[in-house]
Design a protein around this motif. Sequence first.
Motif, PDB file in Angstrom:
ATOM      1  N   LEU A 122     -58.497  35.742  -8.150  1.00  0.00           N
ATOM      2  CA  LEU A 122     -58.858  34.506  -8.102  1.00  0.00           C
ATOM      3  C   LEU A 122     -59.689  33.701  -6.102  1.00  0.00           C
ATOM      4  O   LEU A 122     -60.259  32.734  -6.755  1.00  0.00           O
ATOM      5  CB  LEU A 122     -57.233  33.590  -7.540  1.00  0.00           C
ATOM      6  CG  LEU A 122     -56.343  34.397  -9.744  1.00  0.00           C
ATOM      7  CD1 LEU A 122     -55.465  33.608  -9.154  1.00  0.00           C
ATOM      8  CD2 LEU A 122     -57.706  33.869 -10.633  1.00  0.00           C
ATOM      9  N   ALA A 123     -58.980  34.589  -5.482  1.00  0.00           N
ATOM     10  CA  ALA A 123     -59.355  33.923  -4.103  1.00  0.00           C
ATOM     11  C   ALA A 123     -60.730  34.559  -3.694  1.00  0.00           C
ATOM     12  O   ALA A 123     -61.082  33.717  -2.781  1.00  0.00           O
ATOM     13  CB  ALA A 123     -58.640  34.632  -2.992  1.00  0.00           C
ATOM     14  N   LYS A 124     -61.176  35.077  -4.590  1.00  0.00           N
ATOM     15  CA  LYS A 124     -62.344  35.147  -4.310  1.00  0.00           C
ATOM     16  C   LYS A 124     -63.254  36.566  -3.056  1.00  0.00           C
ATOM     17  O   LYS A 124     -63.806  36.361  -2.143  1.00  0.00           O
ATOM     18  CB  LYS A 124     -63.476  34.142  -3.673  1.00  0.00           C
ATOM     19  CG  LYS A 124     -63.951  33.202  -5.066  1.00  0.00           C
ATOM     20  CD  LYS A 124     -65.379  32.368  -5.320  1.00  0.00           C
ATOM     21  CE  LYS A 124     -65.219  31.487  -6.501  1.00  0.00           C
ATOM     22  NZ  LYS A 124     -66.956  30.153  -6.673  1.00  0.00           N
ATOM     23  N   ARG A 257     -59.854  37.409   3.164  1.00  0.00           N
ATOM     24  CA  ARG A 257     -58.889  37.199   2.392  1.00  0.00           C
ATOM     25  C   ARG A 257     -58.643  38.492   1.535  1.00  0.00           C
ATOM     26  O   ARG A 257     -57.729  38.054   1.168  1.00  0.00           O
ATOM     27  CB  ARG A 257     -59.795  36.476   1.627  1.00  0.00           C
ATOM     28  CG  ARG A 257     -60.825  35.307   2.147  1.00  0.00           C
ATOM     29  CD  ARG A 257     -61.255  34.581   1.047  1.00  0.00           C
ATOM     30  NE  ARG A 257     -62.798  35.305   0.042  1.00  0.00           N
ATOM     31  CZ  ARG A 257     -63.875  34.528  -0.086  1.00  0.00           C
ATOM     32  NH1 ARG A 257     -63.835  33.683   1.127  1.00  0.00           N
ATOM     33  NH2 ARG A 257     -64.441  34.784  -0.036  1.00  0.00           N
ATOM     34  N   ASN A 305     -55.829  29.734  -4.385  1.00  0.00           N
ATOM     35  CA  ASN A 305     -56.635  28.789  -4.919  1.00  0.00           C
ATOM     36  C   ASN A 305     -57.376  28.056  -3.801  1.00  0.00           C
ATOM     37  O   ASN A 305     -58.155  27.963  -3.577  1.00  0.00           O
ATOM     38  CB  ASN A 305     -55.595  27.395  -4.927  1.00  0.00           C
ATOM     39  CG  ASN A 305     -56.470  26.277  -5.850  1.00  0.00           C
ATOM     40  OD1 ASN A 305     -57.122  26.288  -6.595  1.00  0.00           O
ATOM     41  ND2 ASN A 305     -56.290  25.177  -5.179  1.00  0.00           N
ATOM     42  N   ALA A 308     -59.970  30.023  -2.077  1.00  0.00           N
ATOM     43  CA  ALA A 308     -61.326  30.034  -2.780  1.00  0.00           C
ATOM     44  C   ALA A 308     -62.286  28.664  -2.335  1.00  0.00           C
ATOM     45  O   ALA A 308     -63.509  28.643  -2.749  1.00  0.00           O
ATOM     46  CB  ALA A 308     -60.853  30.636  -4.689  1.00  0.00           C
ATOM     47  N   ARG A 309     -61.033  27.406  -2.440  1.00  0.00           N
ATOM     48  CA  ARG A 309     -62.082  26.444  -2.481  1.00  0.00           C
ATOM     49  C   ARG A 309     -62.566  26.555  -0.859  1.00  0.00           C
ATOM     50  O   ARG A 309     -64.015  26.038  -0.971  1.00  0.00           O
ATOM     51  CB  ARG A 309     -60.954  25.332  -2.372  1.00  0.00           C
ATOM     52  CG  ARG A 309     -61.255  24.091  -2.356  1.00  0.00           C
ATOM     53  CD  ARG A 309     -60.701  23.125  -2.394  1.00  0.00           C
ATOM     54  NE  ARG A 309     -59.866  23.037  -3.668  1.00  0.00           N
ATOM     55  CZ  ARG A 309     -58.056  22.838  -3.320  1.00  0.00           C
ATOM     56  NH1 ARG A 309     -57.662  22.002  -2.180  1.00  0.00           N
ATOM     57  NH2 ARG A 309     -57.208  22.985  -4.271  1.00  0.00           N
ATOM     58  N   ASN A 312     -65.907  28.676  -1.383  1.00  0.00           N
ATOM     59  CA  ASN A 312     -66.974  27.729  -2.366  1.00  0.00           C
ATOM     60  C   ASN A 312     -67.617  26.423  -1.520  1.00  0.00           C
ATOM     61  O   ASN A 312     -68.729  26.377  -1.654  1.00  0.00           O
ATOM     62  CB  ASN A 312     -66.353  26.894  -3.798  1.00  0.00           C
ATOM     63  CG  ASN A 312     -65.457  28.346  -5.144  1.00  0.00           C
ATOM     64  OD1 ASN A 312     -66.188  28.799  -5.463  1.00  0.00           O
ATOM     65  ND2 ASN A 312     -64.367  27.282  -5.177  1.00  0.00           N
TER      66      ASN A 312
END
Length: 318
Positions: A122-124, A257, A305, A308-309, A312
């Motif tokens: 989820l955290a890429k 991460r 989250n 991941a943001r 991005n």
Amino acid sequence: MKALETVSTLAGKYMAIIALAVAIVALAFPGPVHAAIPTSIVNTLLGIVMFGMGMTLKLTDFKVVFTKPKAVLVGILAQFIIMPFLAFVLVGAFRLPVELAVGVVLVGACPGGTSSNVMTYLAKGDVALSVGMTACTTIMAPVVTPLLVLLLAGQSVDVSVVNMFVSIIQVVLVPIAAGFVVNYFLPRVSEVAGAVLPLVSVAGISLIIMAVVSASAAKLLAVGPLVVLVVALHNVLGYVLGFAAGRLLGFSKAQMRTISIEVGMQNSGLATSLATVHFAAMPLAAVPGAVFSVWHNISGAVYANVLARTANEGEDAA
């Protein structure tokens, strides 16, 4: 079967909420819950969860040990140095009573948690690295975890390294090995079962939480805020120091991460199991593991989250 897959997916997605809900139920109705779910079944439940983990493992999952040895080695060292060190510091800083101190040390000495792989995705992060690190620290746990507990808590309580070693072999390595064998020789069975494994894992962890919380409900209500504070600090500082270790050693952002999540998220089910078996005279020793199970799924989802943001935004800027 399709409906079951849907339920399983939802269970995995909302594990944090489910864990919190069952903890509240166990606190509100400790008597009936304890009668229905005694702590004597904790080992069996953890074994089922570990068997499910084994069914997801393949030989290729260990390839990362050879393709990214530095990242794996650093991750393992960070896992078994940072979290035990934090446990030792927090126990001293908050002057925790022996029962709770043992529980916090057990959490710190355990390998990475299975849900860390999902959070890394989820955290890429680097999922292959996450799976490899979890597998390696879990395999090392029978030796490393008892020795760490002896080192950090041996002056306060009796720690049987041999008995703990045997216990971890029985409830962790044997079920994982069995699941791995099934996956290797009967891949179709694993593929079908894989659809409902999230549900099995969530159910197992939830029942473990309910068993421990209901058994210590009265004492937990008295020390609840302190336990939650220590557990939250342990987990969040693990994220921070894990990320810092990755940055200091020049790893990629995805690897930073991953190491951060792997370090911060522990196999708290194992900590709970060890506490109920080896420190049965100290009921509160199992509480930090149960609270950690609830907390790290909530914090992990939020943290993943945020990461991941950030990832991005970095891609957009690039």
